[in-house]
Design a protein around this motif. Sequence first.
Motif, PDB file in Angstrom:
ATOM      1  N   HIS A 145      30.977  12.074  -1.781  1.00  0.00           N
ATOM      2  CA  HIS A 145      30.903  12.613  -3.142  1.00  0.00           C
ATOM      3  C   HIS A 145      31.055  14.134  -3.130  1.00  0.00           C
ATOM      4  O   HIS A 145      31.764  14.706  -3.983  1.00  0.00           O
ATOM      5  CB  HIS A 145      29.587  12.212  -3.791  1.00  0.00           C
ATOM      6  CG  HIS A 145      29.557  12.410  -5.267  1.00  0.00           C
ATOM      7  ND1 HIS A 145      28.829  13.412  -5.876  1.00  0.00           N
ATOM      8  CD2 HIS A 145      30.189  11.749  -6.274  1.00  0.00           C
ATOM      9  CE1 HIS A 145      28.990  13.347  -7.182  1.00  0.00           C
ATOM     10  NE2 HIS A 145      29.802  12.350  -7.441  1.00  0.00           N
TER      11      HIS A 145
ATOM     12  N   THR B 119      34.230  16.218  -4.678  1.00  0.00           N
ATOM     13  CA  THR B 119      33.943  17.253  -5.671  1.00  0.00           C
ATOM     14  C   THR B 119      34.681  18.551  -5.344  1.00  0.00           C
ATOM     15  O   THR B 119      35.283  19.177  -6.231  1.00  0.00           O
ATOM     16  CB  THR B 119      32.432  17.516  -5.756  1.00  0.00           C
ATOM     17  OG1 THR B 119      31.751  16.300  -6.085  1.00  0.00           O
ATOM     18  CG2 THR B 119      32.116  18.561  -6.824  1.00  0.00           C
TER      19      THR B 119
ATOM     20  N   VAL C 166      34.791  11.612 -10.660  1.00  0.00           N
ATOM     21  CA  VAL C 166      34.476  13.035 -10.513  1.00  0.00           C
ATOM     22  C   VAL C 166      35.420  13.872 -11.368  1.00  0.00           C
ATOM     23  O   VAL C 166      34.997  14.747 -12.134  1.00  0.00           O
ATOM     24  CB  VAL C 166      34.575  13.465  -9.036  1.00  0.00           C
ATOM     25  CG1 VAL C 166      34.401  14.978  -8.895  1.00  0.00           C
ATOM     26  CG2 VAL C 166      33.532  12.744  -8.196  1.00  0.00           C
TER      27      VAL C 166
ATOM     28  N   PRO D 107      25.608  15.840  -8.832  1.00  0.00           N
ATOM     29  CA  PRO D 107      25.899  15.583  -7.415  1.00  0.00           C
ATOM     30  C   PRO D 107      25.083  14.388  -6.914  1.00  0.00           C
ATOM     31  O   PRO D 107      23.962  14.153  -7.372  1.00  0.00           O
ATOM     32  CB  PRO D 107      25.459  16.880  -6.721  1.00  0.00           C
ATOM     33  CG  PRO D 107      25.419  17.916  -7.800  1.00  0.00           C
ATOM     34  CD  PRO D 107      25.041  17.184  -9.050  1.00  0.00           C
TER      35      PRO D 107
END
Length: 230
Positions: free
Chosen positions: A35, A39, A88, A101
Amino acid sequence: MQLEQPLTEKEFDELDQFLLSERSPEDAMTMDTLHGYLTAIAIGPETIMPAEWLPRVWGEGDAAVPKWKNGKEEERIINLIMRFMNEVLITFEVAPKEFEPLYCEHEHKGQTLIDAEAWCWGFWEGMELRPGSWDPIWESEVAELMRPLYLLGADEIEEEELPLVEDPVKAHQLALEIEANLPAIYKYWLPLRKAAVETVRHETPKVGRNDDCPCGSGKKYKKCCGAESA
């Protein structure tokens, strides 16, 4: 399933279990690291195509490849990763201040604290795809926005900075700062973001000036459409 659809809880668990399974390479990213990685790619200075960033999900080197059962499973897992990425991208495009997050939590002296290191490691990996391209923000007026990411994500930090990350309470605070800073980092890069470079292919061969004109007039190209373009 459409790539714009966010992962369901069941699909999230499916991807999580595959990344942690023995058929996934030992150095494959976990969900929180992935993740953070996605990002950085989503909000950074350049558009990076999946063909470049996807192999890094499995680790370093050519040997870092999952042991797929079959092509159907490979297609399924890649689809889940792409939808994870699109979630995202869409969140930042539509509501950047609502982005959260994927941090881990842990107990410390009766408190539930955030552990953001794995997420930040992933973010740093995403930055490393284009390390030089990130220089402008480090040299800008908003450079301080990047400091918590550096403290929790960089391979090495200064010795005097170690207490900031070794203290669980202070590390928790840094994680909160990162979450608050991400929309501003996204906003900084938005007008500067470079599109991915694509090779332009000419599907039809170039017509010579003395060739017959492709319009079918029977004239030479230089005395027909070639003369008009000139």
